[in-house]
Design an enzyme around this catalytic site. Structure first.
Site, PDB file in Angstrom:
ATOM      1  N   GLN A 130     -73.700 -31.363 117.909  1.00 18.80           N
ATOM      2  CA  GLN A 130     -75.261 -30.456 117.772  1.00 18.80           C
ATOM      3  C   GLN A 130     -74.838 -28.971 116.483  1.00 18.80           C
ATOM      4  O   GLN A 130     -73.344 -28.139 116.844  1.00 18.80           O
ATOM      5  CB  GLN A 130     -75.492 -29.767 119.379  1.00 18.80           C
ATOM      6  CG  GLN A 130     -77.014 -29.098 118.934  1.00 18.80           C
ATOM      7  CD  GLN A 130     -76.951 -27.643 120.473  1.00 18.80           C
ATOM      8  OE1 GLN A 130     -76.354 -29.063 121.177  1.00 18.80           O
ATOM      9  NE2 GLN A 130     -77.034 -26.531 120.142  1.00 18.80           N
ATOM     10  N   SER A 133     -75.104 -23.586 116.391  1.00 16.22           N
ATOM     11  CA  SER A 133     -75.288 -21.533 115.989  1.00 16.22           C
ATOM     12  C   SER A 133     -74.693 -21.148 114.743  1.00 16.22           C
ATOM     13  O   SER A 133     -74.135 -22.376 113.609  1.00 16.22           O
ATOM     14  CB  SER A 133     -73.654 -21.231 116.549  1.00 16.22           C
ATOM     15  OG  SER A 133     -74.877 -21.693 118.676  1.00 16.22           O
ATOM     16  N   SER A 165     -69.677 -28.433 118.807  1.00 14.09           N
ATOM     17  CA  SER A 165     -67.998 -28.524 120.006  1.00 14.09           C
ATOM     18  C   SER A 165     -67.907 -29.627 119.193  1.00 14.09           C
ATOM     19  O   SER A 165     -68.758 -30.444 118.794  1.00 14.09           O
ATOM     20  CB  SER A 165     -68.164 -28.719 121.113  1.00 14.09           C
ATOM     21  OG  SER A 165     -68.635 -27.730 121.532  1.00 14.09           O
ATOM     22  N   GLU A 248     -79.337 -29.139 126.820  1.00 17.21           N
ATOM     23  CA  GLU A 248     -78.748 -28.762 126.720  1.00 17.21           C
ATOM     24  C   GLU A 248     -78.272 -27.594 128.551  1.00 17.21           C
ATOM     25  O   GLU A 248     -77.522 -27.647 128.309  1.00 17.21           O
ATOM     26  CB  GLU A 248     -77.843 -27.693 125.441  1.00 17.21           C
ATOM     27  CG  GLU A 248     -77.088 -26.914 125.581  1.00 17.21           C
ATOM     28  CD  GLU A 248     -77.063 -26.115 124.374  1.00 17.21           C
ATOM     29  OE1 GLU A 248     -75.391 -26.037 124.196  1.00 17.21           O
ATOM     30  OE2 GLU A 248     -77.571 -25.368 123.828  1.00 17.21           O
ATOM     31  N   GLU A 376     -77.787 -13.370 129.286  1.00 17.11           N
ATOM     32  CA  GLU A 376     -78.660 -12.465 128.697  1.00 17.11           C
ATOM     33  C   GLU A 376     -80.185 -13.510 128.522  1.00 17.11           C
ATOM     34  O   GLU A 376     -80.836 -12.779 128.682  1.00 17.11           O
ATOM     35  CB  GLU A 376     -78.004 -11.094 128.065  1.00 17.11           C
ATOM     36  CG  GLU A 376     -77.330 -10.318 128.043  1.00 17.11           C
ATOM     37  CD  GLU A 376     -75.692 -10.969 127.945  1.00 17.11           C
ATOM     38  OE1 GLU A 376     -74.740  -9.902 128.220  1.00 17.11           O
ATOM     39  OE2 GLU A 376     -75.517 -11.705 127.642  1.00 17.11           O
TER      40      GLU A 376
END
Length: 408
Positions: A130, A133, A165, A248, A376
């Site tokens: 995936q 990021s 990953s 996820e 958060e």
């Protein structure tokens, strides 16, 4: 809430156990583990096991039969996962592909995509990653800067992804990129399937503080992707990405590692100034707190399992698990290392207490609190979507991406 198997579920569980007993080694104890991602033959072992599961009908149990799944129920899938956890089997290579990427292909792909990609993934022949990021984005997936420009029947991708990953051993990936910078950041994104062996794709492993290198930087330099490998319409990338992100968070929400029971074992052996750690009131208080949290997670999961067993869609309680389990994982590891005194700095499986389980857990806990949504971000999701509280103020909400201030 019903914690017991129905007659049909009990029969299925017995069938699963019989097959696992015949094909895998049962764990001698909770401490008995298989490091599935290490060793020269680790990848081949994982592929062999995935193929064997698929042939027996225990891979991707709920997926449609026409694409290689079993068309089974969600509770059957849960039962198999529960039972497989008691055996030493290599599974880590497929968590992202089968847990996040292929479900996105099933939800947004064409019939050609499903026919081409789903079966080989189920059988373990192809592994997926995936690519979300980015260095400048942090937890703001929609702030990504990797771009794709249309060129005839192809798109040309340039940019960089990070913390990917498994990219170093993957065959395919799903990548979200910016295709229209003239609209607000959530609206100008598009998702593609990308061949990780394509010219212009460069994968660089990132060495972690644990010494491992499971994450990667991925660079795209004029990478050409056919328009036919687009998932959804141009500009639908955020909607498609939400499908991946929901899968996820479900996939990583359960946590793992040592828990209160392993800490009890350690406390029985550890000596403090006033005697065995297990007799210390402060130590017992911390163990009790983690026991309560573990039980809360257990019964919250039972609510989800009960809904699945009745054919219902689980409620928002499944979003809570990671908010609790991720900090607990890291804090418990840190506390256990403190109990070991100077031995806590030793991370050698052969001489460290409980095979360095707590040291490895402390190292991995920091990343676990980021993967699948930071603490958060998840608190905001629960606040806004579960509790109905007002959204955070977003000054960039209606600003075209190419007009947003850029950091120096």
């Amino acid at each position: 809430m019903d914690f017991n198997d129905t007659q049909e579920e009990a029969a299925y569980r017995a069938e699963v156990r019989k097959w696992l007993d015949a094909n895998a080694k049962r764990k001698a104890s909770k401490k008995d583990t298989l490091d599935a991602l290490s060793g020269a033959d680790a990848l081949q072992r994982a592929k062999d096991w995935q193929r064997k599961k698929a042939e027996a009908g225990f891979a991707c149990i709920t997926w449609p039969k026409e694409y290689g799944g079993q068309g089974g129920t969600s509770i059957q899938s849960v039962i198999y996962s529960q039972e497989e956890a008691n055996y030493l089997v290599p599974t880590g290579f497929y968590d992202i592909g089968l847990g996040m990427c292929i479900p996105t292909v099933l939800a947004w792909g064409t019939e050609e995509h499903k026919a081409r990609y789903v079966g080989p993934a189920i059988r373990g022949e192809e592994i997926w990653c995936q690519l979300f990021s980015e260095p400048a984005g942090g937890s703001d997936v929609a702030g990504l800067r990797t771009r794709a420009e249309k060129d005839g029947d192809e798109w040309v991708i340039n940019g960089q992804k990070v913390w990917t990953s498994g990219a170093h051993y993957c065959d395919y990936g799903i990548v979200v990129v910016r295709t229209d910078p003239t609209v607000p950041k959530h609206k100008g994104l598009t998702m593609f399937i990308v061949d990780m062996k394509s010219p212009g794709v460069e994968v660089r492993p990132i060495r972690q503080m644990s010494g491992e290198a499971n994450f990667n930087e991925v660079f795209f330099t004029d990478v050409r992707v056919p328009d036919s490998d687009r998932l959804g319409q141009p500009g639908d990338g955020w909607k498609v990405a939400l499908t991946t992100l929901m899968n996820e968070r479900l996939a990583v929400g359960g946590g793992g590692g040592a828990d209160w029971s392993e800490l009890v074992d350690l406390a029985r052996d550890a000596e403090l100034a006033d005697g065995p750690a297990i007799n210390n009131g402060a130590v017992r208080e911390r163990i009790a707190q983690w026991y309560v949290e573990t039980q809360g997670l257990k019964y919250t999961k039972f609510r989800t399992l009960t809904a699945l067993s009745k054919g219902q869609t689980p409620g928002p309680e499944s979003s809570i698990s990671k908010i609790v389990s991720a900090p607990k994982m890291q804090e418990l590891g840190s506390f256990a290392m403190d109990l070991q005194d100077i031995g806590g700095i030793i991370r050698d499986r052969d001489i460290s207490a409980q095979n360095a389980t707590f040291q490895n857990q402390w190292f991995g806990g920091a990343g676990y609190r980021i993967a699948g949504g930071t603490d958060e971000i998840l608190r905001n999701i629960v606040a806004e979507r579960v509790l109905g509280l007002p959204q955070d103020i977003r000054v960039d909400k209606n600003v075209p991406f190419n007009e947003m201030p850029k950091g120096k």
